[in-house]
Design a protein around this motif. Structure first.
Motif, mmCIF file in Angstrom:
data_model
loop_
_atom_site.group_PDB
_atom_site.id
_atom_site.type_symbol
_atom_site.label_atom_id
_atom_site.label_comp_id
_atom_site.label_asym_id
_atom_site.label_seq_id
_atom_site.Cartn_x
_atom_site.Cartn_y
_atom_site.Cartn_z
ATOM 1 N N CYS A 317 36.799 8.443 -3.230
ATOM 2 C CA CYS A 317 37.634 8.635 -2.137
ATOM 3 C C CYS A 317 38.199 10.013 -2.048
ATOM 4 O O CYS A 317 38.634 10.355 -3.081
ATOM 5 N N ILE A 318 38.126 10.493 -0.863
ATOM 6 C CA ILE A 318 38.818 11.873 -0.571
ATOM 7 C C ILE A 318 40.063 11.896 0.069
ATOM 8 O O ILE A 318 40.625 12.938 0.811
ATOM 9 N N ARG A 319 40.437 10.562 0.512
ATOM 10 C CA ARG A 319 41.905 10.282 1.245
ATOM 11 C C ARG A 319 41.731 10.864 2.365
ATOM 12 O O ARG A 319 42.779 11.460 2.865
ATOM 13 N N CYS A 320 40.734 10.700 3.479
ATOM 14 C CA CYS A 320 40.714 10.930 4.697
ATOM 15 C C CYS A 320 41.346 10.195 5.669
ATOM 16 O O CYS A 320 42.016 10.528 6.816
ATOM 17 N N GLY A 321 41.314 9.126 5.387
ATOM 18 C CA GLY A 321 42.115 8.116 6.207
ATOM 19 C C GLY A 321 41.069 7.495 7.234
ATOM 20 O O GLY A 321 41.576 6.749 8.185
ATOM 21 N N CYS A 323 38.579 5.231 7.392
ATOM 22 C CA CYS A 323 38.456 3.771 7.140
ATOM 23 C C CYS A 323 39.689 3.242 7.878
ATOM 24 O O CYS A 323 39.212 1.999 8.583
ATOM 25 N N CYS A 377 33.145 6.275 6.363
ATOM 26 C CA CYS A 377 33.458 6.810 5.112
ATOM 27 C C CYS A 377 32.660 8.265 4.659
ATOM 28 O O CYS A 377 31.432 7.969 4.875
ATOM 29 N N PRO A 378 33.244 9.416 4.744
ATOM 30 C CA PRO A 378 32.483 10.557 4.503
ATOM 31 C C PRO A 378 31.827 10.667 3.090
ATOM 32 O O PRO A 378 30.845 11.187 3.363
ATOM 33 N N VAL A 379 32.201 9.748 2.321
ATOM 34 C CA VAL A 379 31.366 9.970 0.870
ATOM 35 C C VAL A 379 30.797 8.439 0.556
ATOM 36 O O VAL A 379 30.581 8.470 -0.351
ATOM 37 N N ILE A 381 31.657 5.311 0.714
ATOM 38 C CA ILE A 381 31.960 4.209 -0.269
ATOM 39 C C ILE A 381 31.581 2.841 0.118
ATOM 40 O O ILE A 381 31.762 2.761 1.348
ATOM 41 N N ILE A 383 32.645 -0.012 1.076
ATOM 42 C CA ILE A 383 34.007 -0.633 1.020
ATOM 43 C C ILE A 383 33.844 -2.129 1.104
ATOM 44 O O ILE A 383 34.204 -2.839 0.391
HETATM 45 S S1 SF4 Z 1 37.305 6.761 4.780
HETATM 46 FE FE1 SF4 Z 1 36.363 6.657 2.470
HETATM 47 S S2 SF4 Z 1 37.084 8.700 1.857
HETATM 48 FE FE2 SF4 Z 1 38.178 8.201 3.527
HETATM 49 S S3 SF4 Z 1 40.267 7.253 2.927
HETATM 50 FE FE3 SF4 Z 1 38.745 5.609 3.462
HETATM 51 S S4 SF4 Z 1 37.526 5.267 1.375
HETATM 52 FE FE4 SF4 Z 1 38.673 7.048 1.444
#
Ligand code: SF4
Length: 477
Positions: A317-321, A323, A377-379, A381, A383
């Motif tokens: 996670c890069i904490r982009c929000g 999701c 999710c840009p990376v 994940i 989820i």
């Molecule tokens: S979309 Fe992916 S990278 Fe961004 S906050 Fe959610 S889990 Fe993290």
């Protein structure tokens, strides 16, 4: 600091969610804000091919970084140390706060000014400092608003997203001496800035988060839009950066693709107003910058996720929000209902490692598993897969091979377990299955032909059961 789900996690979560769903004004705020953020993100990723390629690259960089995490952390420590940055390791939230407090006491600090840092929320930094008699003031406008209101952030990127400008106007008028009521956004920002400006010069320590830490160069990368992060990291004589151990990447060239994914996914910006790259304290002859820079690397449960081949993806996670912005559950209940620092889908998968599954398991069930989170999710994940795994862990028998996390088995219910065990037994034995089907089909005579007004447009149970029985009969060899 937001509080973890308490003694009766399921009931508490349900109560908070119910209250949030019944708050029509808040639902309207969140719906409007989520629609706005979704639309901004869409506009940034108009080219689907480019987005797919960038996500592949982002995922590959994050996976590579995690695959080499121990080596990269050691490299980061030695490079930072060589640059003059003092590196500290904290296994728990309490250790991280104790390290910061030691630094504050050594430099006789009374005031800390903070840039935006979710890890500092996670460890309860403000409470720890205030308990020691040290002022910790938020300087990010959203964080400043929630601090003034005595609340916790409701979104990891936009902490005060649950508040209207009218509510902020009332808050400022009530809490800031000399501030009259206004709901003009520019005027509100000017009021906040006027208060905060003076605080930077008075602060002994500036605290910041870290978006990416580059192992090869010992560089801390920090993005922001307000300039407060740069003020925090350059004006006070001491800078403390606090971050989770997963934020390390190997090379400086790994940063631009991740930055592009981060800012476009988070706020729909091609790039943020400020990108700060910090590699050392102030050098002789330089006119600004802190005399000391400290980096606190926080584990706080991340090692548990790291040790598990499937759950390790959580740390990508890069904490982009993004999701959260696309989650139908988050959009309806908002951030505070979750009761944890990180709400929404990312909160549901990361909180069990930070706080234990026993206090956070309801979050894994607060999902429709629609997959919107993993789609954006840009990376990449996965989820929903992680949520299903956490649900299984929450229902696992303590001590069994399936129970591998702190708090596994907390949602286990004897009655439900007995029902599903019986179900499984019946479905795994043909004779038992036929006998049960026969017994159940005898029961249909007890059901009314018409069950109520709402079933009038549906097939009545008796004829349906009769048809099913005929079908089964025909299917028999
Ligand atoms: S979309 Fe992916 S990278 Fe961004 S906050 Fe959610 S889990 Fe993290």
């Amino acid at each position: 600091m937001s509080r973890p789900l308490a003694l009766r996690p399921a009931r508490d979560f349900e109560q908070r969610s119910r209250a949030a769903v019944n708050d029509a004004a808040q639902r309207k705020n969140f719906r409007g804000a989520m629609d706005f953020l979704q639309q901004k993100r869409r506009a940034q990723f108009a080219d689907e091919g480019e987005l797919a390629a960038l996500r592949d690259l982002g995922q590959a960089i994050r996976r590579y970084s995690l695959a080499h995490l121990p080596r990269l952390l050691e490299q980061l420590e030695s490079k930072c140390t060589a640059n003059g940055i003092r590196v500290h390791w904290a296994q728990t939230a309490a250790e991280a706060n104790a390290i910061a407090l030691d630094i504050a006491r050594r430099v006789d600090a009374h005031r800390i000014v903070k840039g935006k840092s979710m890890v500092s929320e996670e460890i309860g930094f403000n409470h720890a400092m205030q308990a020691a008699g040290i002022e910790a003031l938020e300087s990010d406008m959203g964080e400043y608003i929630v601090q003034l209101a005595g609340e916790s952030p409701s979104h990891i990127i936009m902490p005060a997203i649950h508040k209207t400008r009218q509510q902020i106007g009332e808050l400022f008028a009530a809490k800031i001496p000399g501030a009259g009521y206004t709901e003009d956004v520019d005027a509100l920002i000017q009021i906040g800035r006027r208060v905060l400006r003076g605080k930077f010069a008075q602060a002994d320590i500036g605290l910041s988060g870290v978006n990416f830490a580059v192992a090869e160069t010992g560089t801390l990368c920090l993005v922001e839009n307000e300039g407060n992060g740069r003020m925090c990291t350059t004006v006070p004589r001491v800078h403390i950066a606090v971050t989770g151990i997963e934020k390390v990447v190997e090379k400086i060239e790994h940063v631009p693709p991740l930055l592009s994914l981060l800012t476009r996914s988070a706020t729909g910006q091609a790039i943020t107003t400020y990108v700060n790259l910090i590699s050392r304290p102030r050098q002789p002859g330089e006119k600004d910058g802190p005399q000391e820079v400290h980096l606190i690397l926080v584990d706080n449960g991340r090692s548990q996720a790291y040790a598990d081949a499937q759950l390790r993806a959580t740390l990508q996670c890069i904490r982009c929000g993004a999701c959260m912005n696309h989650c139908p559950v988050y959009a309806r209940i908002g951030g505070h209902a979750y009761g944890t620092t990180y709400p929404g889908p990312i909160g549901a998968i990361v909180s069990p490692h930070l706080l234990g599954l026993d206090t956070t398991y309801p979050l894994a069930f607060a999902s429709t598993l629609c997959g919107a989170c993993s789609e954006v999710c840009p990376v990449r994940i996965p989820i929903p897969d992680l949520l299903i795994r956490l649900r299984n862990e929450a229902n696992a028998r303590p001590g069994s091979a399936e129970a591998s996390l702190r708090g596994s088995g907390a949602a286990r219910n004897r009655v439900l377990t007995a029902i599903w065990s019986g179900w499984s037994l019946i479905y795994s034995r043909l004779g038992l299955y036929r006998l049960t089907s026969w017994l159940i089909s005898r029961g249909h005579a007890l059901s009314p032909v018409e069950q109520g007004a709402w079933t009038r447009s549906r097939t009545p149970l008796k004829p349906a059961a009769r048809r099913l029985r005929d079908l089964l009969k025909d299917a028999r060899p």
